[in-house]
Design an enzyme around this catalytic site. Structure first.
Site, PDB file in Angstrom:
ATOM      1  CG  HIS A   1     -14.091  -9.118  54.987  1.00 42.20           C
ATOM      2  ND1 HIS A   1     -13.503  -8.590  53.884  1.00 42.20           N
ATOM      3  CD2 HIS A   1     -15.385  -8.797  54.930  1.00 42.20           C
ATOM      4  CE1 HIS A   1     -14.409  -7.958  53.177  1.00 42.20           C
ATOM      5  NE2 HIS A   1     -15.551  -8.072  53.796  1.00 42.20           N
TER       6      HIS A   1
ATOM      7  CD  GLU B   1     -30.951  -2.553  67.387  1.00 43.46           C
ATOM      8  OE1 GLU B   1     -30.081  -3.350  67.749  1.00 43.46           O
ATOM      9  OE2 GLU B   1     -31.235  -2.360  66.195  1.00 43.46           O
TER      10      GLU B   1
ATOM     11  CG  ASP C   1     -26.655  -1.879  68.721  1.00 36.17           C
ATOM     12  OD1 ASP C   1     -25.534  -1.356  68.873  1.00 36.17           O
ATOM     13  OD2 ASP C   1     -27.012  -2.422  67.658  1.00 36.17           O
TER      14      ASP C   1
ATOM     15  CB  CYS D   1     -32.118 -11.331  68.443  1.00 34.47           C
ATOM     16  SG  CYS D   1     -32.313  -9.608  68.023  1.00 34.47           S
TER      17      CYS D   1
HETATM   18  C1  PEP Z   1     -28.142  -6.245  69.020  1.00 37.91           C
HETATM   19  O1  PEP Z   1     -27.839  -5.059  68.914  1.00 37.91           O
HETATM   20  O2  PEP Z   1     -28.294  -6.822  70.104  1.00 37.91           O
HETATM   21  C2  PEP Z   1     -28.326  -7.065  67.813  1.00 37.91           C
HETATM   22  C3  PEP Z   1     -28.802  -8.281  67.897  1.00 37.91           C
HETATM   23  O3  PEP Z   1     -27.951  -6.532  66.630  1.00 37.91           O
HETATM   24  P1  PEP Z   1     -26.422  -6.389  66.144  1.00 37.91           P
HETATM   25  O4  PEP Z   1     -25.569  -7.140  67.127  1.00 37.91           O
HETATM   26  O5  PEP Z   1     -26.368  -6.954  64.786  1.00 37.91           O
HETATM   27  O6  PEP Z   1     -26.233  -4.926  66.180  1.00 37.91           O
HETATM   28 MG    MG Z   2     -28.084  -4.042  67.009  1.00 40.25          MG
END
Ligand code: PEP
Ligand code: MG
Length: 769
Positions: A365, A606, A630, A677
């Protein structure tokens, strides 16, 4: 032997300081092995010499005086070979070195083992014996190796304690030791450490009976009321920094203080068991905490933190006079074993510059709030002697997840420049806000943002994002106490869609599991990152998935800029099942009279399996988006939240880059756009490589966006393609990183390079882990 070992370790753990630890080690090992000499030599990083720190059997006056160069003598040989050396007749060895001060000539057999902590040789543990006939046998060698391995952590911890005060193990000056955790919120802060302790010690409360239960009840109710008021105040103090839904975290606290929650049980114990209020409180809090901690679940462990925090606050009010006022100077870096959102709110406005928490991860949090408030944060600094940080000057590097205590003038200057550059850069880059992200040879890339809280959206708009590439829907779920209703979800989603309309807003369906858990939906697994995560949960719980998709679709009415993205896809049937459900909801929502378009649907790449099925997956959806965080974790088998293996987590690893190239090629070969992303997209060097690979859009933290845009606008795609071609020939992530950094420097972007262990211009070494 195991019993002896355990008792030595216990005794050493109880020592007051390093010298006492070393004295215990040499005397206990000497006795356990029934040998004449046991000594410890520690390697002083400042002088790079082994210094005799403690001995049993050699002349005590030699302690601190005798020292050997890094590769001098048998001790140096043990250290440089990093393995035990067992000699029957040490003086006849060519590397034997004689020190008259030690009285060593009397001893012939020699067994030395290195003391190694996380690959770093801290010193050498030596036993010696007078007669040449006494050969240390294999069992003794194994015992000494075990002792040394167990003690390395203790010695490293002492070293960390000293380093915070600017002293090395041997008492020499040692500055700029980095303590490594995980990044919680990006940015750099330089300030003064304020260690906040829990306000009262529940463990110290005795369990007593009361003969005045009514009086105890009244005192308890009063204390609860006072805590409620405190939390209200904290929440109000943060109200201009946080939006209402983020403030909901404080409502969670307040609800825990409702009559039916924790206080109700305390009242029962006072009434029914005749306990005094403090004892009843202690029992109930401990029971809750045990319950949460036993669940062995990241998120729930953090709820245990909240409960403990509340318990201490109530106790503090019960124990009148314990209203310790903490002094928060300008430039406060708040440090605690377990930072809680409430602690954060207690710092007077404008004085908080950084956060350091021993426990927790980037999904705690506090980290979520810190990101929303733009406060540089480092989490998970395990084993750091936290109390020592109070009043010390600290540098918090929230980019790299590391802190420095009592920095040298040189290091401080280095980071001050980074802070100034960040500010300057930000001001300078504001002018770029409305300019397109286009290379000098006309190649256009879309720059999108990753969001979670509404505060992120506000910041993103001011940074010139062209849309949302990843809205992590689990964030609003995480700050609630139950699944948000369809109506509530619709409100969250509509805010995001409206803020960016008509630009695309990519909403990822619930991605919980792994290290992201909901308090109201506990998942207890041995291996959560390989378990029930992301789409797997959504498909097993269509009632949750359908409500979420329905809320998204309804929220998109009038904007029609919604894109839905599916996380953790590892096979085509997951995509087909999801699409089936999305179509079903789409038709139902239309039938209800909503004027909506079918959203574009995409899949996140991922996990390694998805890399090899990009075409098959892409054919079924409208776009792909790579979750490089990931993907790196799964390709390299390195937990992204574990600071112990953080050195191995490298998105510039050749395997990751090869996978990224392949994904872009395969997606384009079937005519589908591909976005990225993960954090790599927000790294200026990474962004260049990704652009060269052909990624159509890069989605990142709002804070990274202006830098990435300015780099891309200053170079040609051809230049980036050449850089990519060069680095793809390299086989080491570190060499690749250096090569990319060098290219950025050459192109005039030295100021965009994040400080990293390799670029900090002073020696650093690992923290006590
Ligand atoms: C990732 O795994 O790169 C991603 C953007 O998702 P998160 O970081 O939320 O797992
Ligand atoms: Mg991810």
């Amino acid at each position: 032997m195991l019993g002896i070992l355990r008792s030595i370790v216990q005794e050493v753990n109880g020592a007051r300081d390093l010298q006492e630890s070393l004295d215990i080690i040499v005397s206990r090992v000497q006795a356990a092995m029934n040998t004449e000499v046991c000594s410890v030599y520690l390697l002083d990083p400042a002088s790079n010499r082994y210094i005799l720190m403690a001995t049993e059997g050699l002349h005590k006056k030699a302690v601190g005086k005798v020292s050997l160069a890094h590769s001098e003598g048998l001790v140096g040989l043990v250290g440089s070979r990093e393995e035990p050396i067992n000699l029957e007749d040490a003086p006849s060895h060519p590397r034997y070195r004689y020190f008259p001060e030690t009285g060593e000539e009397r001893f012939r057999s020699f067994l030395g083992v290195p003391i190694i902590h996380h690959r770093r040789v801290l010193g050498v543990l030596v036993v010696q014996q007078r007669e040449a006939s006494r050969n240390f046998d294999e069992g003794e060698e194994a015992f000494l190796v075990t002792v040394s391995a167990q003690l390395a952590g203790v010695i490293a911890h002492s070293e960390a304690t000293g380093a915070i005060s600017g002293l090395s193990l041997t008492g020499e000056e040692a500055r700029d030791v980095s303590f490594n955790g995980v990044p919680g919120a990006p940015g750099v802060a330089i300030g003064r450490g304020v260690v906040v302790y829990p306000p009262a010690d529940l463990d110290a409360v005795p369990e007593k009976a009361t003969d005045n239960p009514e009086g105890e009840l009244a005192a308890f109710q009063e204390a609860v009321k006072a805590v409620q008021e405190d939390i209200q105040k904290v929440s109000e103090r943060l109200s201009d920094k946080l939006r209402p839904e983020e403030q909901a975290l404080f409502d969670v606290y307040l609800r825990m203080l409702g009559d039916n929650a924790l206080p109700g049980e305390v009242v029962n114990r006072i009434r029914n068991d005749g306990l005094w209020a403090q004892g009843a409180l202690k029992q109930v809090v401990n029971q809750y905490v045990r319950h949460f901690e036993m669940m062995d679940d990241h998120y729930l462990r953090e709820r245990a933190v909240d409960i403990r925090d509340l318990g201490r606050r109530i106790l503090s009010h019960l124990q009148e006079g314990d209203t310790r006022q903490v002094d928060y100077p300008e430039g406060t870096v708040l440090v605690s074993e377990e930072l809680t959102p409430a602690m954060l709110g207690e710092v007077p406005r404008g004085r908080l510059v950084g956060l350091v928490s021993v426990r927790g991860s980037s999904n705690s949090h506090v980290a979520i709030l810190a990101r929303a408030m733009g406060v540089p944060t480092v989490m998970g600094l395990v084993d750091i002697p936290v109390n020592q940080l109070d009043g010390k000057e600290l540098i918090v590097d929230g980019f790299e997840g590391q802190i420095f205590a009592s920095p040298s003038a040189e290091l401080r200057h280095f980071y001050e420049e980074i802070c100034e550059e960040e500010d300057e850069l930000f001001r300078g880059l504001e002018a770029l806000r409305d300019k397109p992200c286009i290379t000098t040879d006309g190649h256009r890339v879309s720059l999108l943002v990753n969001t979670g809280l509404m505060t992120d959206v506000v910041r993103s708009l001011s940074h010139g994002a062209e849309g949302i590439g990843l809205y992590r829907t689990e964030v609003p779920f995480m700050i609630k106490e139950r699944f948000p209703s369809e109506h509530e979800q619709r409100q969250y989603y509509r805010e995001q869609l409206e803020a960016f309309a008509p630009n695309p807003v990519t909403m990822r369906t619930l991605d919980i599991g792994g290290d992201k858990a909901l308090s109201y939906f506990p998942i207890n697994e041995e291996n959560p990152f390989l378990g029930w995560r992301g789409i797997r949960i959504s498909l097993d719980h269509p009632e949750i998935f359908l409500v979420q998709v329905r809320a998204m679709l309804k929220a998109s009415e009038g904007f029609n800029n919604l894109q839905i993205m599916l996380p953790m896809i590892s096979n085509v049937s997951e995509v087909e099942e999801s699409l089936h459900l999305i179509y079903r909801v789409y038709h139902e929502v239309r039938e209800e009279g909503y004027q909506i378009h079918m959203p574009r649907v995409g899949v996140m790449i991922e996990v390694p399996a998805a890399v090899y099925q990009v075409r098959e997956l892409a054919e079924r959806v409208d776009f792909l988006s790579v979750g490089s965080n990931d993907l790196t974790q799964y390709l390299l088998a390195v937990d992204r939240n574990n600071p112990r293996v953080a050195q191995l987590y490298h998105s510039y690893h050749p395997a990751v880059l090869q996978a990224l190239v392949r994904i872009a090629q395969d997606a384009h070969s079937v005519g589908k756009p591909v976005t990225i992303c993960g954090e790599l997209a927000g790294d200026p060097g990474g962004a260049l490589l990704l652009m060269a690979m052909g990624y159509d859009a890069l989605s990142m933290n709002a804070a990274s966006l202006p830098k990435v845009k300015s780099v891309i606008r200053s170079i040609s795609r051809e230049w980036a393609a050449q850089l990519l071609e060069d680095v793809l020939l390299l086989d080491s992530p570190h060499v690749i990183k250096s090569c990319v950094d060098l290219a950025l420097r050459g192109a005039g972007f030295a100021r965009y390079l994040r400080p990293s262990r390799s670029s900090v211009p002073v020696p650093t070494y690992e923290s006590a882990r």
